[in-house]
Design an enzyme around this catalytic site. Structure first.
Site, mmCIF file in Angstrom:
data_model
loop_
_atom_site.group_PDB
_atom_site.id
_atom_site.type_symbol
_atom_site.label_atom_id
_atom_site.label_comp_id
_atom_site.label_asym_id
_atom_site.label_seq_id
_atom_site.Cartn_x
_atom_site.Cartn_y
_atom_site.Cartn_z
ATOM 1 N N ASP A 14 4.125 -3.701 0.321
ATOM 2 C CA ASP A 14 3.372 -2.735 -0.478
ATOM 3 C C ASP A 14 4.023 -2.661 -1.860
ATOM 4 O O ASP A 14 5.192 -2.285 -1.987
ATOM 5 C CB ASP A 14 3.395 -1.369 0.213
ATOM 6 C CG ASP A 14 2.379 -0.405 -0.369
ATOM 7 O OD1 ASP A 14 1.577 -0.820 -1.222
ATOM 8 O OD2 ASP A 14 2.397 0.775 0.029
ATOM 9 N N ASP A 108 -2.666 -4.725 -3.967
ATOM 10 C CA ASP A 108 -1.239 -4.400 -3.982
ATOM 11 C C ASP A 108 -0.569 -4.294 -2.619
ATOM 12 O O ASP A 108 0.586 -3.872 -2.539
ATOM 13 C CB ASP A 108 -1.013 -3.100 -4.766
ATOM 14 C CG ASP A 108 -1.724 -1.908 -4.144
ATOM 15 O OD1 ASP A 108 -2.627 -2.120 -3.314
ATOM 16 O OD2 ASP A 108 -1.365 -0.767 -4.475
ATOM 17 N N GLU A 109 -1.247 -4.686 -1.557
ATOM 18 C CA GLU A 109 -0.581 -4.663 -0.251
ATOM 19 C C GLU A 109 -1.187 -5.695 0.691
ATOM 20 O O GLU A 109 -2.352 -6.071 0.565
ATOM 21 C CB GLU A 109 -0.628 -3.267 0.377
ATOM 22 C CG GLU A 109 -2.010 -2.747 0.683
ATOM 23 C CD GLU A 109 -1.984 -1.404 1.410
ATOM 24 O OE1 GLU A 109 -1.149 -1.207 2.324
ATOM 25 O OE2 GLU A 109 -2.829 -0.551 1.078
#
Length: 365
Positions: A14, A108-109
């Site tokens: 993350d 983003d993860e």
């Protein structure tokens, strides 16, 4: 029993305050300052906030007005999805050096299954450290990671030592970890559910574990069996490198409320164009068009229509959205319009089955 289940080596990576961190990366003058991405207009909504801003209570989905009241020194920066996507691709390329089993959740993860990895490294924790170091050295951003036997626990663990940290929950630590966990930390337990659990005397994983599946089904419906299983470390969802996209959408929040349908038509055309671009980029089509309307009093309404064939053409999407707009009279002026296409023509692809637990436990996390 937990040990009767297949045990995978899952990493959840993350990125730390991704959108805000990208802004600070591109403009070093912003480093160490309270910044918010988006939301600068009177009606704007914040997409992300730096950790410096979060200390004041500023967070995503908050209005720009409220954010400034909480943090008068807040600096607003524009969103730049083209830049975020470019960086996300670089990060994903790093992931693929270790495993092909990468399931992105957003820009983003992502989840990584490193049970069998390209480096031949038996330690998922060491792989996570290496990946985080490479992201920092090659991209210039920090990331946090959670490592455990399944996606559920890995995701919880990634939030433990943020920012720029990681946590490993080994197989033998899973049950004690879950039992002492605050119920609010359980992935899938939102504010409303947490309040309901508090009312039922459920504050920790141990409290949840003491409730029967009948009790949980009665009070939490379809989610009851999910809660019953995850608190026992049971979560069999695989890392799916080709996640099935269920819908594709675009929406606009307006600086002034719209009461004229003529102006709404103009906005719908722009939104339809954006949806079409995303459909072409993703190489998908869909049958169900949904119009989302948020009124000035913040009430929300959706109207849907399913066509007998797949579409990805802007004109058809726009005409269908117009039909939905005229379906019934507006109850108030409008502050947001959105169009989504679902019932997509995507295919499913299954990830390989993991080996048995006895094989996994021969090498540590």
């Amino acid at each position: 029993m937990l040990t009767d289940l297949p045990i995978r080596k899952i990493i959840h990576v993350d990125m730390d305050a991704f959108y805000a961190s990208v802004a600070q990366l591109d403009n070093p003058d912003l480093i160490g300052k309270a910044i918010a991405v988006g939301g600068s207009g009177r009606r704007g909504v914040i997409s992300a906030a730096s950790y410096e801003a979060r200390k004041f209570g500023v967070k995503s989905a908050m209005s720009g007005n409220l954010a400034v009241k909480l943090c008068p020194e807040l600096i607003f920066v524009k969103t730049d999805f083209e830049r975020y996507t470019s960086i996300s691709k670089k990060i994903r390329k790093i992931f693929l050096d270790y495993t092909d089993l990468v399931e992105p959740l957003s820009l983003d993860e992502a989840y990584l299954d490193v049970t069998q990895n390209k480096k031949g490294n038996p330690s998922a924790s060491m792989i996570a450290e290496e990946i985080r170091a490479r992201i920092f050295n090659e991209v210039g951003l920090t990331a946090s990671a959670g490592i455990s036997i399944n996606k559920f626990i890995a995701k919880i663990a990634s939030d433990y030592n943020k920012p720029n940290g990681q946590k490993t929950v080994n197989p033998e630590e899973v049950i004690p970890f879950l039992e002492t966990l605050d119920i609010r930390k359980f992935y899938g337990v939102g504010k409303v559910t947490a309040e309901k659990m508090y009312q039922k005397g459920i504050f920790t994983g141990m409290d949840l574990k003491q409730k029967s599946i009948e009790f949980l089904d009665e009070h939490f419906g379809k989610s009851g069996s999910y809660y019953y299983n995850v608190v026992r470390g049971i979560h069999t969802s695989e890392v799916k490198p080709n996640r099935i996209r269920k819908s594709l959408a675009a929406e606009r929040t307006f600086s002034e409320n719209l009461s004229s349908e003529v102006f709404m038509m103009e906005k719908l055309e722009q939104i339809s164009e954006e949806v079409t671009k995303r459909l072409l980029k993703s190489k998908v089509a869909g049958k169900t068009v949904t119009l989302k309307i948020k009124y000035s009093d913040f009430s929300l309404q959706t109207r849907s229509k399913t066509l007998p064939y797949y579409i990805s053409d802007k004109d058809i999407i726009l005409e269908t959205a117009k039909d939905l707009l005229y379906q019934e009279k507006m109850s108030n002026s409008v502050r947001l319009l959105g169009i989504s296409l679902s019932n997509l023509n995507t295919d499913t692809k299954k990830a390989p089955e993991p080996k048995s637990v006895s094989a996994q436990l021969k090498f540590g996390f």
